[in-house]
Scaffold this active site. Structure first.
Site, short mmCIF file in Angstrom:
data_model
loop_
_atom_site.label_atom_id
_atom_site.label_comp_id
_atom_site.label_asym_id
_atom_site.label_seq_id
_atom_site.Cartn_x
_atom_site.Cartn_y
_atom_site.Cartn_z
CE LYS A 207 62.12 41.39 33.17
NZ LYS A 207 63.08 41.90 32.37
CB CYS A 261 59.73 45.10 29.43
SG CYS A 261 60.78 44.84 27.93
#
Ligand code: SAJ
Length: 414
Positions: A207, A261
């Protein structure tokens, strides 16, 4: 273990990821016990609305709440599956602040029973799922042979969350093989994308690497935009030409990189890989972060130069087009466009108005319509490539100083 065993889900953290997930699970027939520390957010959700902005989410939450299958609470309760969807902001020295994850893990302990599945969805540094398991073991005595722990990072794109929660391929990293089996059984009840199984630490790292990879690629485009100025070349034309090569695919430069993010996750890798002298082995990722963080300042310098050109005695009216962190959304989190507008305003660099068609108000700023801004402003500063801005023609901008950080005027020149 099969999916027949799972009927109830406790979702801890009803934010951008947790709330859509909870609502979708309710729609699939699960009884969902949502946990949210923000009392105001709980009230909004329990009244059948979303407290975060995402297309169509209001309607899905309303259906879930009206059906009696979703309710937000202050505390967890017993469930078959526990999903931890809490934030992991950048903490001290650019490392991940894991306090929300630790608290979420501790909060579910009184309700855990052997056979439960605990899924950590938050973006986390490698080793964090093991940390959650150790907190659970310490407080309950239940280890990974009794509780199934898995990391399944969310990878949804804001603006497309409801579709991507279901359709995206999911990385599933169990702490044990049995945890992988259990997590697969659960996800296969609502995810139509592929389930990619791997070790837990691999899932955690994958991720981070996905977002770091995009950050590095955007930094390359942003660096090109800075270099091109020196050669008096249009960076967008350069990228368009270079991208004709079958193996080149350069992204778009902008006024910076925002959101919660991409501008955050690479720091976790940079921080984790520091040597004894404090130097990171993730040099490229660190420099990419620095380039992308520098870009708003580069844009501000261009505005300052334009203002200086207009003369010291004159206070220019500057219209900032866009405040969201990326095109066609209303999300202002870590937005470089907003950062630029704020900076111009607080440093008294001209009179500032903002055009942001996706929000009704913008704290600290005067919002004006697109037409009013074009009519009145001396300097037109394009910051976000929102759809309505793309209809503006060069003829409309005649006589204005135009600073275009996001390619709005590019197409109209060709
Ligand atoms: N941006 C550019 N140039 C580009 C593309 C993006 O400057 O060519 C800027 C955007 O304007 C924005 C920032 O980058 O400020 C990030 O936007 P984004 O659309 O690239 O990504 P996010 O932050 O909205 O969502 C990302 C996604 N990750 C990847 O594409 C690898 C999403 O799939 C993740 O789920 C999400 O991060 C997350 O939650 O981690």
């Amino acid at each position: 273990m099969n999916n027949q065993n799972y009927h109830t889900v406790c979702v801890v953290g009803l934010g951008y990821i947790g709330l859509p997930t909870a609502a979708i699970l309710a729609a699939r027939g699960y009884q969902v016990h949502g946990v949210e520390i923000n009392a105001m957010a709980r009230d909004v959700i329990n009244s059948g609305r979303a407290h975060v902005i995402e297309p169509d989410l209001d309607a899905v939450v309303k259906t879930a709440v009206d059906s009696g299958r979703l309710r937000a609470h202050a505390e967890p309760s017993n469930a078959d599956v526990f999903m931890l969807c809490v934030p992991t902001p950048v903490g001290e020295e650019s490392g991940a602040d894991l306090s929300y994850v630790r608290n979420a893990a501790a909060s579910i302990c009184p309700f855990l029973q052997a056979g439960n599945l605990v899924i950590l969805e938050s973006t986390i540094p490698p080793g964090t799922t093991e940390l959650v398991a150790s907190i659970v073991k310490e407080k309950t005595g239940l280890d990974e042979n009794k509780i199934h722990f898995a990391h399944a990072p969310e990878r949804v794109l804001p603006g497309h969350i409801l579709r991507e929660v279901v359709e995206n391929d999911r990385i599933v990293g169990g702490l044990t093989d049995a945890a992988n089996v259990a997590a697969n059984a659960f996800f296969s009840t609502y995810v139509t994308g592929k389930l990619i199984n791997c070790r837990c630490r691999m899932a955690e790292m994958a991720k981070l690497v996905e977002n770091a990879s995009r950050d590095v690629q955007i930094a390359f485009a942003n660096e090109l935009s800075i270099i091109c100025e020196q050669f008096d070349l249009d960076v967008l034309e350069l990228i368009e030409i270079a991208n004709h090569h079958p193996r080149v695919s350069i992204l778009q430069p902008g006024c910076g990189v925002g959101g919660h993010c991409i501008a955050v996750d690479p720091w976790f890798i940079v921080h984790m890989t520091k040597n004894e002298h404090g130097q990171s082995r993730a040099r490229l990722m660190q420099i990419a972060r620095e380039i992308n963080n520098y870009k708003p300042h580069w844009v501000i310098a261009k505005v300052q130069a334009a203002v200086a050109k207009l003369g010291k005695s004159y206070k220019a009216l500057i219209a900032c087009f866009g405040a969201a962190y990326k095109p066609d959304i209303d999300d202002l989190r870590e937005s470089p466009a907003k950062e630029i507008a704020d900076h111009l305003k607080t440093h008294n660099i001209g009179n500032i108005v903002v055009v942001e068609p996706n929000v009704k108000e913008l704290q600290g700023h005067v919002l004006v319509s697109q037409d009013e801004a074009i009519a009145k402003a001396d300097i037109i500063l394009f910051l976000v490539n929102h759809q309505p801005f793309r209809a503006i023609t060069l003829a409309q901008l005649e006589g204005k100083v135009v600073i275009d950080a996001c390619g709005i005027t590019y197409r109209s020149r060709f």
